[in-house]
Write a protein that holds these residues in place. Structure first.
Motif, PDB file in Angstrom:
ATOM      1  N   THR A 299      14.934  -0.337  -1.650  1.00  0.00           N
ATOM      2  CA  THR A 299      13.448  -1.004  -1.486  1.00  0.00           C
ATOM      3  C   THR A 299      12.808  -2.128  -2.190  1.00  0.00           C
ATOM      4  OG1 THR A 299      11.901   1.399  -2.090  1.00  0.00           O
ATOM      5  CG2 THR A 299      10.779   0.064  -2.326  1.00  0.00           C
ATOM      6  N   ALA A 300      12.178  -2.805  -1.357  1.00  0.00           N
ATOM      7  CA  ALA A 300      12.236  -4.246  -0.862  1.00  0.00           C
ATOM      8  C   ALA A 300      11.165  -4.346  -1.696  1.00  0.00           C
ATOM      9  CB  ALA A 300      12.098  -4.465   0.051  1.00  0.00           C
ATOM     10  N   ASN A 301      11.274  -5.052  -3.225  1.00  0.00           N
ATOM     11  CA  ASN A 301      10.081  -6.261  -3.784  1.00  0.00           C
ATOM     12  C   ASN A 301       9.818  -7.111  -3.271  1.00  0.00           C
ATOM     13  OD1 ASN A 301       8.354  -6.967  -5.368  1.00  0.00           O
ATOM     14  ND2 ASN A 301       9.336  -6.045  -7.260  1.00  0.00           N
ATOM     15  N   LEU A 302       8.573  -7.037  -2.433  1.00  0.00           N
ATOM     16  CA  LEU A 302       8.625  -8.044  -1.693  1.00  0.00           C
ATOM     17  C   LEU A 302       7.708 -10.137  -2.701  1.00  0.00           C
ATOM     18  CD1 LEU A 302       6.774  -7.335   2.189  1.00  0.00           C
ATOM     19  CD2 LEU A 302       8.981  -7.698   1.054  1.00  0.00           C
TER      20      LEU A 302
ATOM     21  N   SER B 277       1.090  -1.150   0.156  1.00  0.00           N
ATOM     22  CA  SER B 277      -0.135   0.217   0.133  1.00  0.00           C
ATOM     23  C   SER B 277       1.229   1.171   0.082  1.00  0.00           C
ATOM     24  CB  SER B 277      -0.835   0.263   1.235  1.00  0.00           C
ATOM     25  OG  SER B 277      -1.542  -0.299   1.336  1.00  0.00           O
ATOM     26  N   VAL B 278       2.185   1.568   0.533  1.00  0.00           N
ATOM     27  CA  VAL B 278       2.309   2.568   0.630  1.00  0.00           C
ATOM     28  C   VAL B 278       4.302   2.053   0.766  1.00  0.00           C
ATOM     29  CG1 VAL B 278       3.789   4.300   2.295  1.00  0.00           C
ATOM     30  CG2 VAL B 278       1.699   3.029   3.298  1.00  0.00           C
ATOM     31  N   LYS B 279       4.502   3.397  -0.709  1.00  0.00           N
ATOM     32  CA  LYS B 279       5.644   3.171  -1.899  1.00  0.00           C
ATOM     33  C   LYS B 279       6.660   3.414  -1.028  1.00  0.00           C
ATOM     34  CE  LYS B 279       7.746   5.279  -5.967  1.00  0.00           C
ATOM     35  NZ  LYS B 279       9.054   4.728  -6.080  1.00  0.00           N
ATOM     36  N   ASP B 280       7.661   2.684  -1.573  1.00  0.00           N
ATOM     37  CA  ASP B 280       9.065   2.796  -0.073  1.00  0.00           C
ATOM     38  C   ASP B 280       9.203   2.300   1.460  1.00  0.00           C
ATOM     39  OD1 ASP B 280      10.670   3.562  -2.612  1.00  0.00           O
ATOM     40  OD2 ASP B 280      10.054   5.820  -2.586  1.00  0.00           O
ATOM     41  N   GLU B 281       7.874   1.893   1.821  1.00  0.00           N
ATOM     42  CA  GLU B 281       7.954   2.361   3.336  1.00  0.00           C
ATOM     43  C   GLU B 281       8.604   0.794   3.304  1.00  0.00           C
ATOM     44  OE1 GLU B 281       7.249   2.552   6.596  1.00  0.00           O
ATOM     45  OE2 GLU B 281       6.395   3.924   4.929  1.00  0.00           O
TER      46      GLU B 281
END
Length: 114
Positions: A97-100, A67-71
């Motif tokens: 930033t992690a791409n889960l 939901s939140v970019k770069d969180e």
């Protein structure tokens, strides 16, 4: 105690709209969910919904990641061309930033409690 501030806020809301407060679902985790359960019921008429702490944390991380970019992020060693004028330093890392969805698993979720 900070919990007293919460009870004051709920009391204020209870005076304003008691029927609505009676329908609230307050979720709690950890020791506080057991410690204050009776007080929530006796003073407010509100049931606490106890949840597993780690399950709640992981669900929250997944919500933020989607939901939140770069969180959510990870620390990676820099690529050689990232700092061309700097000598290699093994203590230098970059926040990425992690791409889960595509990240290696398992993940490590760190919960820093109070």
């Amino acid at each position: 105690e900070k919990i007293d501030s919460l009870f004051e806020a709920i009391r204020s809301e209870l005076n304003f709209s008691p029927a609505q407060v009676q329908e609230w679902k307050i979720y709690a985790t950890g020791g506080g969910s057991h410690k204050y359960e009776a007080r929530f019921w006796s003073e407010m008429g509100v049931h606490l919904r106890k949840s597993d702490e780690m399950e709640t944390i992981v669900s929250g991380v997944m919500f933020l990641a989607h939901s939140v970019k770069d969180e959510c992020y990870t620390w990676m060693p820099p690529t050689p061309n990232m700092y061309p004028n700097k000598q290699e330093d093994s203590l230098t890392f970059e926040m990425v930033t992690a791409n889960l969805e595509s990240a290696r698993k398992p993940w490590l979720v760190v919960n820093v409690g109070t």
